[in-house]
Design a protein around this motif. Structure first.
Motif, mmCIF file in Angstrom:
data_model
loop_
_atom_site.group_PDB
_atom_site.id
_atom_site.type_symbol
_atom_site.label_atom_id
_atom_site.label_comp_id
_atom_site.label_asym_id
_atom_site.label_seq_id
_atom_site.Cartn_x
_atom_site.Cartn_y
_atom_site.Cartn_z
ATOM 1 N N ALA A 89 6.847 -4.082 41.219
ATOM 2 C CA ALA A 89 8.021 -4.896 41.502
ATOM 3 C C ALA A 89 9.321 -4.106 41.412
ATOM 4 O O ALA A 89 10.319 -4.479 42.026
ATOM 5 C CB ALA A 89 8.070 -6.087 40.535
ATOM 6 N N ASN A 90 9.333 -3.027 40.640
ATOM 7 C CA ASN A 90 10.527 -2.189 40.573
ATOM 8 C C ASN A 90 10.148 -0.709 40.626
ATOM 9 O O ASN A 90 10.593 0.099 39.821
ATOM 10 C CB ASN A 90 11.380 -2.498 39.336
ATOM 11 C CG ASN A 90 10.555 -2.650 38.075
ATOM 12 O OD1 ASN A 90 9.415 -2.190 38.034
ATOM 13 N ND2 ASN A 90 11.113 -3.269 37.061
ATOM 14 N N HIS A 91 9.320 -0.381 41.606
ATOM 15 C CA HIS A 91 8.855 0.992 41.787
ATOM 16 C C HIS A 91 10.017 1.964 41.901
ATOM 17 O O HIS A 91 9.968 3.085 41.402
ATOM 18 C CB HIS A 91 7.963 1.088 43.027
ATOM 19 C CG HIS A 91 7.624 2.500 43.405
ATOM 20 N ND1 HIS A 91 8.385 3.241 44.287
ATOM 21 C CD2 HIS A 91 6.616 3.330 42.998
ATOM 22 C CE1 HIS A 91 7.863 4.450 44.414
ATOM 23 N NE2 HIS A 91 6.798 4.522 43.643
ATOM 24 N N GLU A 92 11.083 1.544 42.569
ATOM 25 C CA GLU A 92 12.200 2.467 42.776
ATOM 26 C C GLU A 92 12.873 2.865 41.468
ATOM 27 O O GLU A 92 13.574 3.870 41.400
ATOM 28 C CB GLU A 92 13.244 1.850 43.719
ATOM 29 C CG GLU A 92 14.024 0.674 43.147
ATOM 30 C CD GLU A 92 13.294 -0.657 43.264
ATOM 31 O OE1 GLU A 92 13.947 -1.698 43.078
ATOM 32 O OE2 GLU A 92 12.082 -0.661 43.547
ATOM 33 N N LEU A 93 12.643 2.109 40.403
ATOM 34 C CA LEU A 93 13.231 2.441 39.104
ATOM 35 C C LEU A 93 12.388 3.459 38.347
ATOM 36 O O LEU A 93 12.896 4.209 37.513
ATOM 37 C CB LEU A 93 13.380 1.169 38.269
ATOM 38 C CG LEU A 93 14.173 1.267 36.961
ATOM 39 C CD1 LEU A 93 15.608 1.673 37.242
ATOM 40 C CD2 LEU A 93 14.148 -0.065 36.223
ATOM 41 N N PHE A 94 11.078 3.530 38.636
ATOM 42 C CA PHE A 94 10.165 4.372 37.875
ATOM 43 C C PHE A 94 9.698 5.610 38.641
ATOM 44 O O PHE A 94 9.033 6.466 38.072
ATOM 45 C CB PHE A 94 8.935 3.567 37.449
ATOM 46 C CG PHE A 94 9.243 2.488 36.450
ATOM 47 C CD1 PHE A 94 9.370 2.787 35.104
ATOM 48 C CD2 PHE A 94 9.408 1.174 36.853
ATOM 49 C CE1 PHE A 94 9.652 1.798 34.174
ATOM 50 C CE2 PHE A 94 9.690 0.171 35.933
ATOM 51 C CZ PHE A 94 9.817 0.486 34.592
ATOM 52 N N GLY A 95 10.021 5.702 39.922
ATOM 53 C CA GLY A 95 9.635 6.869 40.695
ATOM 54 C C GLY A 95 8.138 7.092 40.697
ATOM 55 O O GLY A 95 7.353 6.172 40.922
ATOM 56 N N GLY A 96 7.711 8.331 40.393
ATOM 57 C CA GLY A 96 6.299 8.674 40.433
ATOM 58 C C GLY A 96 5.546 8.386 39.154
ATOM 59 O O GLY A 96 4.423 8.860 38.986
ATOM 60 N N PHE A 97 6.130 7.605 38.262
ATOM 61 C CA PHE A 97 5.492 7.252 36.992
ATOM 62 C C PHE A 97 4.106 6.673 37.232
ATOM 63 O O PHE A 97 3.866 5.962 38.212
ATOM 64 C CB PHE A 97 6.380 6.244 36.264
ATOM 65 C CG PHE A 97 5.812 5.691 34.988
ATOM 66 C CD1 PHE A 97 5.479 6.526 33.944
ATOM 67 C CD2 PHE A 97 5.631 4.325 34.824
ATOM 68 C CE1 PHE A 97 4.959 6.014 32.752
ATOM 69 C CE2 PHE A 97 5.127 3.800 33.654
ATOM 70 C CZ PHE A 97 4.782 4.650 32.616
ATOM 71 N N LEU A 98 3.163 6.975 36.333
ATOM 72 C CA LEU A 98 1.762 6.569 36.537
ATOM 73 C C LEU A 98 1.595 5.066 36.685
ATOM 74 O O LEU A 98 0.685 4.597 37.362
ATOM 75 C CB LEU A 98 0.879 7.115 35.418
ATOM 76 C CG LEU A 98 1.150 6.707 33.977
ATOM 77 C CD1 LEU A 98 0.316 5.500 33.574
ATOM 78 C CD2 LEU A 98 0.847 7.855 33.023
ATOM 79 N N GLY A 99 2.493 4.273 36.065
ATOM 80 C CA GLY A 99 2.399 2.829 36.204
ATOM 81 C C GLY A 99 2.751 2.327 37.590
ATOM 82 O O GLY A 99 2.489 1.174 37.931
ATOM 83 N N SER A 100 3.337 3.202 38.414
ATOM 84 C CA SER A 100 3.694 2.823 39.777
ATOM 85 C C SER A 100 2.559 3.068 40.759
ATOM 86 O O SER A 100 2.694 2.754 41.946
ATOM 87 C CB SER A 100 4.929 3.622 40.232
ATOM 88 O OG SER A 100 6.026 3.385 39.379
#
Length: 482
Positions: A89-100
């Motif tokens: 839902a907020n991928h753009e906030l986490f970038g390539g973080f594993l939760g994305s």
């Protein structure tokens, strides 16, 4: 289909909501965004929680035009593969973080290993114990006799210790505690997860451009601490990500980081201290408002007791159950139709259904915990199973296949592949900090209100309280500050 109709033909209980066309959509927004109520409070006041509890812990409702399932217990419903990534839902906030990344993405496993080689290793943590105890003790020394905001104490204390631990972050030149005081960065650093949590607990839209504010912080931190990070052990979380990307750790590479890479590193750095600090705040707040348990903890910390399971470790898990560091209710979205079992029946959940877990209520399940609303380490002891070894019981509760307490996952999915890779580090570090606090100091506190703070997506006490530390006679509180 009218939203007043049950989408599952009576196989799952249904709560129609206050509006025949929008169900709970507008009312939920008004309650959580405009009135500032925690999501769990809306589910209670609206009657959704009661509807689910009367029907085995599950009911359907409409969130605007979207179908949703609400769950009030910690039973795993489905496989993670049927769900979008946890931070979609907020991928753009986490970038390539594993939760994305979706659970099937091969990169996710590699990224998780980078975190787990440090924060998920018991052997690694055991080697850090002397460092943590020394850093924790030395940090408190200049603070004795001063009135301390407990929320700020937890955040500054944890971030300071994390910054200095070898092989974790190694930000020893300009520590994270200093960034939390820096006017250029403190807003984004201290409010990062608060903003992200509004999306997954209030069903709100991300704030445009918010993610870009993290880039200057990440670059400043990496460049300011370049020498200490470059000399760190290979398990260092930052170095591990540069290896994962196939990039040398150099000033030139740092300057050329992509936004996705900066966001990934920033998320890991902030998550390492922020979630632990919030959990520690709940631990201190519950201990300080529970006189009998506080006495037991003081005795155990002062005597350096070897009892197993240790009352301090039980208290940490009990505070995680009641407070923790995840929003009170969270959702994920199904990406394809999937089958679940409920009340002895199998039924198909369509794609694009929102699966909501009321974590706050699930962790207070009266069918699991004898005193569900009370801070009592005995609530944790009842979770002990045949075969659990006393000395390893608290650790065994953190295993992926344990669903007793949801404080480390957005949802309980089968086999829990997304359970937080840093959960062992977080809980055991809190235990060591509390041993130093109550072993070395006579602690007094005032003005603690354990009810949930309004207009706050992360679960924080309405009033975090003020704490004062007075050295105990014969204590070691005269260690030098690093």
């Amino acid at each position: 289909m009218s939203n007043l109709e049950s989408p599952f033909g009576g196989m799952i209980a249904h709560h129609p909501g206050p509006c025949p066309l929008q169900g709970h959509g507008a009312a939920f927004h008004q309650a959580t965004v405009e009135q500032g109520l925690p999501a769990t409070e809306y589910f209670r006041l609206s009657g959704i929680r009661n509807c689910a509890q009367q029907a085995g812990g599950l009911c359907s409702f409409w969130m605007g035009e979207r179908l949703a399932l609400y769950q009030s217990n910690n039973r795993p419903l489905l496989d993670d593969a049927f769900l979008a990534a946890s931070t979609e839902a907020n991928h753009e906030l986490f970038g390539g973080f594993l939760g994305s990344l979706h659970i099937s993405d091969p990169l996710r496993a590699h990224k998780r290993r980078v975190v787990e080689q440090a924060l998920g290793s018991q052997r690694f943590f055991d080697g850090l114990k002397p460092h943590i105890s020394h850093l924790a003790r030395a940090y408190l020394r200049p603070l004795q006799h001063l009135p301390l905001c407990m929320e700020q104490l937890a955040l500054q204390w944890v971030s300071h210790v994390d910054s200095h631990l070898p092989g974790v972050l190694d930000c020893r030149v300009k520590t994270l505690a200093q960034y939390l005081e820096d006017n250029r960065f403190k807003a984004v650093v201290s409010g990062f997860f608060e903003q992200a949590s509004k999306v997954i607990s209030h069903d709100a839209a991300p704030v445009p451009g918010q993610h870009e504010a993290l880039m200057p912080f990440v670059k400043d931190l990496l460049l300011s601490n370049f020498e200490s990070i470059a000399a760190a052990p290979s398990c260092n979380l930052i170095l591990g990500h540069f290896v994962l990307w196939g990039l040398p750790f150099s000033r030139q590479t740092i300057e050329a980081l992509s936004l996705d890479q900066a966001l990934e590193i920033g998320t890991i750095i902030i998550a390492t201290y922020d979630t632990t600090a919030l959990s520690l705040l709940w631990s201190m707040a519950y201990i300080e408002t529970s006189p009998q348990i506080k006495r037991e903890i003081i005795l155990a910390a002062s005597n350096d007791s070897d009892q197993a399971p240790h009352v301090i470790d039980l208290a940490v898990l009990e505070a995680l159950r009641l407070g923790g560091s995840n929003p009170t209710a969270l959702w994920r979205r199904t990406i394809k139709a999937c089958e679940i079992e409920h009340a002895g029946q199998r039924l198909v959940i369509p794609a694009d259904t929102l699966i909501w877990l009321d974590r706050w209520q699930a962790n207070r399940d009266p069918q699991v915990f004898p005193r569900p609303e009370v801070f009592d380490p005995g609530n944790i002891l009842v979770l002990q199973k045949n075969g659990d070894q006393p000395h390893a019981f608290c650790t065994s509760l953190l295993a992926r296949n344990r669903y007793d307490i949801n404080s480390f996952s957005m949802l309980n999915t089968r086999r829990n592949p997304r359970k937080c890779p840093g959960r062992l580090f977080s809980t055991q570090m809190q235990g060591l900090l509390l041993r130093e606090l109550y072993g070395q100091y006579a602690v007094s506190s005032t003005d603690i209100d354990l009810s949930l703070r309004r207009y706050c997506a992360m679960p924080k006490p309405a009033r975090p309280g003020v704490m004062t530390l007075r050295p105990k006679e014969g204590g070691r509180a005269d260690d030098q500050h690093p």
